[in-house]
Scaffold this active site. Structure first.
Site, short mmCIF file in Angstrom:
data_model
loop_
_atom_site.label_atom_id
_atom_site.label_comp_id
_atom_site.label_asym_id
_atom_site.label_seq_id
_atom_site.Cartn_x
_atom_site.Cartn_y
_atom_site.Cartn_z
N LYS A 1 37.07 37.99 34.59
CA LYS A 1 36.17 38.80 35.27
C LYS A 1 35.46 39.98 34.41
O LYS A 1 36.12 40.00 33.16
CB LYS A 1 36.86 39.40 36.42
CG LYS A 1 37.29 38.69 37.51
CD LYS A 1 37.70 39.64 38.59
CE LYS A 1 38.29 38.35 39.83
NZ LYS A 1 38.70 39.19 41.06
N TYR B 1 31.23 35.15 46.80
CA TYR B 1 32.34 35.68 47.66
C TYR B 1 32.07 35.79 49.22
O TYR B 1 32.42 36.70 49.96
CB TYR B 1 32.69 36.93 47.26
CG TYR B 1 33.65 37.07 46.03
CD1 TYR B 1 34.93 36.32 46.01
CD2 TYR B 1 33.26 37.64 44.80
CE1 TYR B 1 35.76 36.43 44.85
CE2 TYR B 1 33.93 37.68 43.65
CZ TYR B 1 35.17 36.93 43.68
OH TYR B 1 35.99 37.20 42.55
N ASN C 1 40.94 43.02 38.56
CA ASN C 1 42.04 42.33 38.21
C ASN C 1 41.85 41.24 37.39
O ASN C 1 42.58 40.03 37.45
CB ASN C 1 42.60 41.69 39.49
CG ASN C 1 41.95 41.10 40.40
OD1 ASN C 1 40.71 40.63 39.98
ND2 ASN C 1 42.41 40.35 41.35
N HIS D 1 39.99 35.49 38.48
CA HIS D 1 39.79 34.77 39.47
C HIS D 1 40.22 33.32 39.56
O HIS D 1 40.06 32.68 38.46
CB HIS D 1 38.38 34.93 40.20
CG HIS D 1 38.15 33.81 41.24
ND1 HIS D 1 38.52 34.28 42.62
CD2 HIS D 1 37.67 32.50 41.25
CE1 HIS D 1 38.01 33.08 43.52
NE2 HIS D 1 37.66 32.36 42.72
N GLU E 1 33.24 26.57 44.45
CA GLU E 1 33.22 27.32 43.60
C GLU E 1 32.67 26.74 42.32
O GLU E 1 31.74 27.41 41.48
CB GLU E 1 34.40 28.07 43.37
CG GLU E 1 34.59 28.97 44.59
CD GLU E 1 36.07 29.83 44.47
OE1 GLU E 1 36.14 30.47 45.16
OE2 GLU E 1 36.85 29.46 43.48
P1 CMP Z 1 39.83 37.09 43.77
O1 CMP Z 1 40.90 36.37 43.52
O2 CMP Z 1 38.61 37.09 42.85
O3 CMP Z 1 39.32 37.08 45.21
C1 CMP Z 1 38.53 38.07 46.03
C2 CMP Z 1 38.91 39.47 45.40
O4 CMP Z 1 38.61 40.49 46.13
C3 CMP Z 1 40.10 39.70 44.74
O5 CMP Z 1 40.42 38.60 43.63
C4 CMP Z 1 40.34 40.90 44.47
O6 CMP Z 1 39.74 41.44 43.05
C5 CMP Z 1 39.42 41.56 45.32
N1 CMP Z 1 40.11 42.36 46.13
C6 CMP Z 1 41.00 42.03 47.14
N2 CMP Z 1 41.42 43.06 47.96
C7 CMP Z 1 40.89 44.17 47.48
C8 CMP Z 1 40.87 45.52 47.82
N3 CMP Z 1 41.47 46.08 48.75
N4 CMP Z 1 40.04 46.39 47.14
C9 CMP Z 1 39.16 45.98 46.19
N5 CMP Z 1 39.26 44.61 45.86
C10 CMP Z 1 40.03 43.53 46.46
#
Ligand code: CMP
Length: 138
Positions: free
Chosen positions: A10, A50, A113, A116, A127
């Site tokens: 990311k 998404y 984070n 993904h 995806e």
């Molecule tokens: P990802 O695995 O990419 O799939 C969906 C993403 O939404 C997840 O990782 C997080 O980065 C994001 N996400 C999930 N919960 C929250 C939250 N409470 N606030 C912001 N981003 C979120």
């Protein structure tokens, strides 16, 4: 049995210069990198990727973030790739991620984070197809 999964390094991890270290962790864990590229996506493209999260309160923040800078989408392969990558990534919220996981090492928050990974075979197929054409997946 050998399985393919889809992953994205990311924008936060790319900006901080952690892409190489994350790829090293992935290879060390036994994944073959089938395909990888560096791209920047628009907010609309992030919304399409998404779409299952469209009703969530964090959808705007998530798609804004994912279109904020370059990312490395990739296709990975190994036995049990989907579950094993999710184990290697650690919990979505890095505060809850286990020691030694990619998110524990490189993620700052639940939104930023670092990585993904697909959560199921059906999602992985969607995806992979969203970012890669068949000729890129030899
Ligand atoms: P990802 O695995 O990419 O799939 C969906 C993403 O939404 C997840 O990782 C997080 O980065 C994001 N996400 C999930 N919960 C929250 C939250 N409470 N606030 C912001 N981003 C979120």
């Amino acid at each position: 049995m050998s399985q393919r999964t889809f992953s994205i390094i990311k924008p936060d991890a790319v900006k901080k210069g952690h892409a190489g270290a994350i790829l090293a962790e992935i290879e060390k864990a036994g994944f073959k990198i089938v395909s990888i590229k560096k791209v920047s996506i628009s907010k609309a493209q992030a919304e399409g990727f998404y779409h299952v999260h469209a009703a969530r309160p964090f959808f705007g923040e998530l798609t804004e973030f994912m279109s904020s800078g370059p990312i490395f989408p990739m296709v990975l392969e190994k036995d049990n790739a989907i579950a094993d990558l999710r184990k290697l990534m650690g919990a979505t919220n890095p505060a809850q991620a286990e020691e030694g996981t990619i998110r524990k090492k490189f993620a700052a928050s639940i939104g930023e984070n670092a990585i993904h990974g697909s959560d199921a075979e059906e999602t992985a197929a969607f995806e992979i197809g969203y970012f890669f054409a068949g000729y890129e997946l030899k």
